[in-house]
Design a protein around this motif. Structure first.
Motif: not given
Length: 141
Positions: A13-17, A115-123
């Motif tokens: 999952x860390x490869x892409x949203x 993709x730009x906001x939530x996903x990086x924080x999720x990772x």
């Protein structure tokens, strides 16, 4: 309810949203994270759009468009998404004669936000780090 996935799957999952969103356990993990951030409506809307685009019947399309409009788009909707005025207005104007692409612009905006906001924080979140670092009990049998 614990999310059933292997650390190997979760690492993908860390490869892409997209890898995250197109995996059922990824969706569940991301939804759980978004719920804690009070932005669960984003993934709910995105998934609704994915299902909406697959509807073939004009009658079902119209009924689902109205449901999505009242749930996510209209002002004060229970799961109102954060989109700009113009996009909201365009959907409002087209809701009486919806097409399969009626929600495309809003979906792209929400995808971009995730993709730009939530996903990086999720990772970087504790819940994600636990998933990729957990010992897989199922493989010890």
């Amino acid at each position: 309810m614990p999310i059933k996935t292997t650390p190997e799957e979760a690492k993908l999952w860390s490869e892409s949203v997209d890898k995250l969103l197109y995996h059922k356990a990824g969706q569940a993990a991301f939804r759980s994270f978004l719920r804690k951030e009070f932005s669960e409506e984003n993934i709910d809307f995105w998934l609704s759009c994915e299902a909406y685009k697959k509807i073939k019947s004009p009658t079902k399309l119209a009924s689902q468009a109205k449901r999505m409009y009242s749930q996510f788009i209209k002002s004060e909707a229970p799961k109102e998404i954060n989109i700009d005025f113009t996009t909201r207005e365009n959907i409002t104007k087209s809701i009486h004669e919806p097409t399969q692409s009626s929600f495309d612009v809003a979906q792209k905006l929400i995808y971009s936000l995730m993709a730009k906001d939530c996903y990086p924080r999720f990772l970087k979140s504790e819940s994600y780090l636990e998933l990729i670092n957990k010992k897989d009990n199922n493989q010890q049998n």
